[in-house]
Design an enzyme around this catalytic site. Sequence first.
Site, short mmCIF file in Angstrom:
data_model
loop_
_atom_site.label_atom_id
_atom_site.label_comp_id
_atom_site.label_asym_id
_atom_site.label_seq_id
_atom_site.Cartn_x
_atom_site.Cartn_y
_atom_site.Cartn_z
N ASP A 1 34.85 -21.94 -22.22
CA ASP A 1 34.62 -20.49 -22.52
C ASP A 1 35.67 -19.53 -21.78
O ASP A 1 36.75 -20.34 -21.37
CB ASP A 1 33.31 -19.86 -22.41
CG ASP A 1 33.01 -18.89 -23.41
OD1 ASP A 1 33.83 -17.95 -23.79
OD2 ASP A 1 31.86 -18.62 -23.60
N ARG B 1 44.99 -13.74 -22.45
CA ARG B 1 43.99 -13.02 -21.66
C ARG B 1 44.27 -13.04 -20.18
O ARG B 1 43.39 -13.52 -19.45
CB ARG B 1 42.56 -13.62 -21.98
CG ARG B 1 42.16 -13.50 -23.59
CD ARG B 1 40.44 -13.81 -23.69
NE ARG B 1 40.38 -13.61 -25.16
CZ ARG B 1 39.27 -14.29 -25.52
NH1 ARG B 1 38.09 -14.46 -24.71
NH2 ARG B 1 39.05 -14.24 -26.73
N ASP C 1 34.87 -13.32 -17.20
CA ASP C 1 34.76 -12.33 -18.09
C ASP C 1 34.04 -11.32 -17.67
O ASP C 1 33.09 -11.56 -16.76
CB ASP C 1 34.16 -13.16 -19.40
CG ASP C 1 35.05 -14.04 -20.16
OD1 ASP C 1 36.22 -14.07 -19.82
OD2 ASP C 1 34.76 -14.18 -21.12
#
Length: 343
Positions: A162, A219, A166
């Site tokens: 993942d 990202r 985040d």
Amino acid sequence: MKLTSLAFALNAFNLAAAWPTFDIWSRGSKTPGLEGFALDNPIGPTTGGKGAKPITVTSADELLTAVRGDTPKIIYLEGEYHPSGRLRPGSHTTILGKGKGANIIGEGISLINATNVIIRNVGIRFVTGDDGMNIQNTMRVWVDHCEFESQISLELGPDYYDGQLDIVRASDWITVSNNYFHDHWKVSLVGNSDVLREVDIGHLHITYHHNYWRNLGTRGPAGRFGHQHIYNNLYEDFLYQAIHSRSDNQVLVEGNKFIGNTPIALDTYGLVIPEDSPNTCVCGDEELDGFANLGAKNDFGKSLVNITQVGDFTKAPYKYSLTPLKKVEKVVRENVGLGKIKV
Ligand SMILES: *[C@@H]1O[C@H](CO)[C@@H](O)[C@H](O)[C@H]1NC(C)=O
Ligand SMILES: *[C@@H]1O[C@H](CO)[C@@H](O)[C@H](O)[C@H]1NC(C)=O
């Protein structure tokens, strides 16, 4: 970090040598080395477990227990930990890897509904089933001199691991500095859905500075609805968008250097490429564009810069020391990751 402030920091460490072991807080009321939104914000500086008596945990089970709860605590880590589940630190917590750094393997860290947390000199590696570190509805966090590592492979694809770091659900006032992010697909997502406008808008103020991002998919970071000040980072080899600003997000991008094979350095176009968001249709996922503002000169190398909207986040609301662009690559390489701070 400017060389002058580096010299100052080294000097301060020498002076501190005679001070009580590991008492890194006695040098001043501020947290040494911290700058950006985790220092200057409306709530107050991030201090972690300041004032608590430090403890050292030696087993993974001890670690899982020690980080919980909201009483101030300073937790030293030594060596390698293979926890049986995710770490769930409470508020007012400092987690520090000793010496050459400590490593947490296989399980990551979730900061949920907390405030005032510092994590430094810790490696977070090969986390599956969830993010390396996940920050939700949490204010004031400093992630510094950590290393995030997994594996990037076209066979495993973007979803085997993942995110690495985040930051979601109205989290705010965070500084991410001197970290080494590498070998991973989806590195750092800020705001995890375009339908969370009401939750996230006005939050997600994050400073990313002096990080080294290498061999990654996308990202670095990708932001929605917030404000990210991104300065003096070194980017090397990104498959897709390195910095991506969308859904009315604003980035202030300055003094960064892009090298190697990084086709897209900075993009505000709202189309999320399919590889970034493989759960959507193959055509990608259309959302509103973001904004990008350029401050001090960047070296984008051969990478594309696609700014569809310039916004009004043109100046950071705090003091910070900008490394001259010429020195960014060297300073970042020499200072990121584990074993670089005296703990
Ligand atoms: C975090 O806060 C939200 C909102 O109050 C609550 O619904 C949720 O259960 C909390 N989560 C945890 C893990 O404490
Ligand atoms: C750049 O933005 C334009 C929209 O203005 C879009 O058509 C194009 O695909 C974008 N390029 C990339 C690489 O995202």
